[in-house]
Design a protein around this motif. Structure first.
Motif, PDB file in Angstrom:
ATOM      1  N   GLY A   1      21.713   2.823 -18.152  1.00 52.94           N
ATOM      2  CA  GLY A   1      21.548   1.383 -18.319  1.00 52.94           C
ATOM      3  C   GLY A   1      20.707   0.700 -17.263  1.00 52.94           C
ATOM      4  N   VAL A   2      20.224   1.450 -16.276  1.00 49.14           N
ATOM      5  CA  VAL A   2      19.392   0.884 -15.204  1.00 49.14           C
ATOM      6  C   VAL A   2      17.923   1.189 -15.508  1.00 49.14           C
ATOM      7  N   PRO A   3      17.056   0.158 -15.536  1.00 49.79           N
ATOM      8  CA  PRO A   3      15.638   0.408 -15.788  1.00 49.79           C
ATOM      9  C   PRO A   3      15.025   1.314 -14.713  1.00 49.79           C
ATOM     10  N   VAL A   4      14.356   2.359 -15.155  1.00 49.83           N
ATOM     11  CA  VAL A   4      13.640   3.282 -14.269  1.00 49.83           C
ATOM     12  C   VAL A   4      12.291   3.579 -14.938  1.00 49.83           C
ATOM     13  N   PRO A   5      11.416   2.584 -14.987  1.00 48.41           N
ATOM     14  CA  PRO A   5      10.174   2.754 -15.737  1.00 48.41           C
ATOM     15  C   PRO A   5       9.140   3.638 -15.036  1.00 48.41           C
ATOM     16  N   CYS A   6       8.312   4.259 -15.830  1.00 50.59           N
ATOM     17  CA  CYS A   6       7.127   4.941 -15.307  1.00 50.59           C
ATOM     18  C   CYS A   6       6.157   3.845 -14.860  1.00 50.59           C
ATOM     19  N   VAL A   7       5.508   4.045 -13.718  1.00 49.83           N
ATOM     20  CA  VAL A   7       4.546   3.055 -13.221  1.00 49.83           C
ATOM     21  C   VAL A   7       3.168   3.656 -12.935  1.00 49.83           C
ATOM     22  N   SER A   8       3.092   4.993 -12.877  1.00 51.94           N
ATOM     23  CA  SER A   8       1.802   5.621 -12.583  1.00 51.94           C
ATOM     24  C   SER A   8       1.720   7.005 -13.205  1.00 51.94           C
ATOM     25  N   VAL A   9       0.485   7.483 -13.323  1.00 55.35           N
ATOM     26  CA  VAL A   9       0.212   8.842 -13.788  1.00 55.35           C
ATOM     27  C   VAL A   9      -0.662   9.501 -12.746  1.00 55.35           C
ATOM     28  N   ARG A  10      -0.301  10.705 -12.372  1.00 56.14           N
ATOM     29  CA  ARG A  10      -1.129  11.503 -11.444  1.00 56.14           C
ATOM     30  C   ARG A  10      -1.618  12.735 -12.184  1.00 56.14           C
ATOM     31  N   TRP A  11      -2.910  12.925 -12.144  1.00 53.98           N
ATOM     32  CA  TRP A  11      -3.543  14.059 -12.819  1.00 53.98           C
ATOM     33  C   TRP A  11      -3.832  15.150 -11.806  1.00 53.98           C
ATOM     34  N   THR A  12      -3.786  16.385 -12.246  1.00 55.35           N
ATOM     35  CA  THR A  12      -4.122  17.534 -11.420  1.00 55.35           C
ATOM     36  C   THR A  12      -5.459  18.085 -11.912  1.00 55.35           C
ATOM     37  N   ALA A  13      -6.414  18.175 -11.008  1.00 50.53           N
ATOM     38  CA  ALA A  13      -7.727  18.724 -11.378  1.00 50.53           C
ATOM     39  C   ALA A  13      -7.553  20.163 -11.833  1.00 50.53           C
ATOM     40  N   ASP A  14      -8.170  20.516 -12.965  1.00 51.19           N
ATOM     41  CA  ASP A  14      -7.988  21.872 -13.482  1.00 51.19           C
ATOM     42  C   ASP A  14      -8.961  22.894 -12.937  1.00 51.19           C
ATOM     43  N   GLY A  15      -9.929  22.464 -12.189  1.00 50.81           N
ATOM     44  CA  GLY A  15     -10.884  23.436 -11.675  1.00 50.81           C
ATOM     45  C   GLY A  15     -11.807  23.977 -12.754  1.00 50.81           C
ATOM     46  N   THR A  16     -12.158  23.142 -13.740  1.00 50.55           N
ATOM     47  CA  THR A  16     -13.047  23.569 -14.820  1.00 50.55           C
ATOM     48  C   THR A  16     -14.465  23.757 -14.318  1.00 50.55           C
ATOM     49  N   GLY A  17     -14.773  23.158 -13.185  1.00 52.72           N
ATOM     50  CA  GLY A  17     -16.133  23.225 -12.662  1.00 52.72           C
ATOM     51  C   GLY A  17     -16.979  22.055 -13.130  1.00 52.72           C
ATOM     52  N   VAL A  18     -16.492  21.263 -14.075  1.00 56.26           N
ATOM     53  CA  VAL A  18     -17.219  20.099 -14.562  1.00 56.26           C
ATOM     54  C   VAL A  18     -16.763  18.902 -13.746  1.00 56.26           C
TER      55      VAL A  18
ATOM     56  N   GLY B   1      -7.214   6.318 -10.589  1.00 51.46           N
ATOM     57  CA  GLY B   1      -5.794   5.997 -10.588  1.00 51.46           C
ATOM     58  C   GLY B   1      -5.392   5.435 -11.938  1.00 51.46           C
ATOM     59  N   TYR B   2      -4.201   5.769 -12.411  1.00 49.59           N
ATOM     60  CA  TYR B   2      -3.685   5.266 -13.681  1.00 49.59           C
ATOM     61  C   TYR B   2      -2.373   4.548 -13.455  1.00 49.59           C
ATOM     62  N   VAL B   3      -2.226   3.371 -14.070  1.00 48.37           N
ATOM     63  CA  VAL B   3      -0.978   2.618 -14.006  1.00 48.37           C
ATOM     64  C   VAL B   3      -0.356   2.584 -15.401  1.00 48.37           C
ATOM     65  N   VAL B   4       0.974   2.515 -15.416  1.00 49.36           N
ATOM     66  CA  VAL B   4       1.715   2.461 -16.673  1.00 49.36           C
ATOM     67  C   VAL B   4       2.378   1.097 -16.784  1.00 49.36           C
ATOM     68  N   THR B   5       2.239   0.472 -17.938  1.00 48.17           N
ATOM     69  CA  THR B   5       2.906  -0.797 -18.208  1.00 48.17           C
ATOM     70  C   THR B   5       3.708  -0.655 -19.495  1.00 48.17           C
ATOM     71  N   GLY B   6       4.794  -1.375 -19.571  1.00 50.30           N
ATOM     72  CA  GLY B   6       5.584  -1.394 -20.794  1.00 50.30           C
ATOM     73  C   GLY B   6       6.554  -0.240 -20.979  1.00 50.30           C
ATOM     74  N   CYS B   7       6.798   0.561 -19.945  1.00 54.38           N
ATOM     75  CA  CYS B   7       7.762   1.662 -20.058  1.00 54.38           C
ATOM     76  C   CYS B   7       9.168   1.070 -20.037  1.00 54.38           C
ATOM     77  N   ARG B   8       9.982   1.452 -20.999  1.00 52.69           N
ATOM     78  CA  ARG B   8      11.343   0.902 -21.110  1.00 52.69           C
ATOM     79  C   ARG B   8      12.412   1.944 -20.786  1.00 52.69           C
ATOM     80  N   HIS B   9      12.038   2.977 -20.032  1.00 50.83           N
ATOM     81  CA  HIS B   9      12.983   4.048 -19.717  1.00 50.83           C
ATOM     82  C   HIS B   9      14.133   3.526 -18.854  1.00 50.83           C
ATOM     83  N   THR B  10      15.366   3.928 -19.205  1.00 47.72           N
ATOM     84  CA  THR B  10      16.541   3.581 -18.427  1.00 47.72           C
ATOM     85  C   THR B  10      17.369   4.826 -18.164  1.00 47.72           C
ATOM     86  N   VAL B  11      18.122   4.809 -17.078  1.00 45.71           N
ATOM     87  CA  VAL B  11      19.078   5.859 -16.746  1.00 45.71           C
ATOM     88  C   VAL B  11      20.416   5.162 -16.522  1.00 45.71           C
TER      89      VAL B  11
END
Length: 111
Positions: A55-72, A43-53
């Motif tokens: 004027g309202v803060p809408v920060p990123c809080v997580s990252v989700r990765w998709t397995a690529d099926g590399t076999g590794v 799991g990945y968490v995001v801190t310090g994102c200053r994104h706003t829409v």
């Protein structure tokens, strides 16, 4: 598919400059330069994102990765490469764009 293998020391940020860090790591994992190799199971968490829409803060809080099926895999989970698909999300699970991988450590080619 090829790309650079990500380890716990990789610098990953959201599209708005927030820092993404691994919130979970597997015990007894494979190490690269003394740090765990990143997998799609971490799991990945995001801190310090200053994104706003409108004027309202809408920060990123997580990252989700998709397995690529590399076999590794590590512990049954696909390893993450700097080319692996991912998305940053708000607390309400609204996608905000892909993360930016600034530093990767090892080149891996899967055929």
């Amino acid at each position: 598919m090829s790309g650079n293998l990500l380890g716990a020391g990789a610098v990953i940020s959201c599209p708005h400059g927030g820092r993404a860090t691994a919130a979970t790591t597997a015990a007894g994992t494979v190490l690269m330069d003394g740090m765990p190799v990143a997998t799609a199971a971490h799991g990945y968490v995001v801190t310090g994102c200053r994104h706003t829409v409108d004027g309202v803060p809408v920060p990123c809080v997580s990252v989700r990765w998709t397995a690529d099926g590399t076999g590794v895999t590590v512990g049954g989970a696909s390893v993450l490469l700097d080319t692996s698909a991912a998305q940053c999300f708000t607390a309400a699970f609204v996608p905000q764009g892909p993360p930016v991988v600034q530093a990767a450590q090892r080149k891996v080619t899967v055929r």
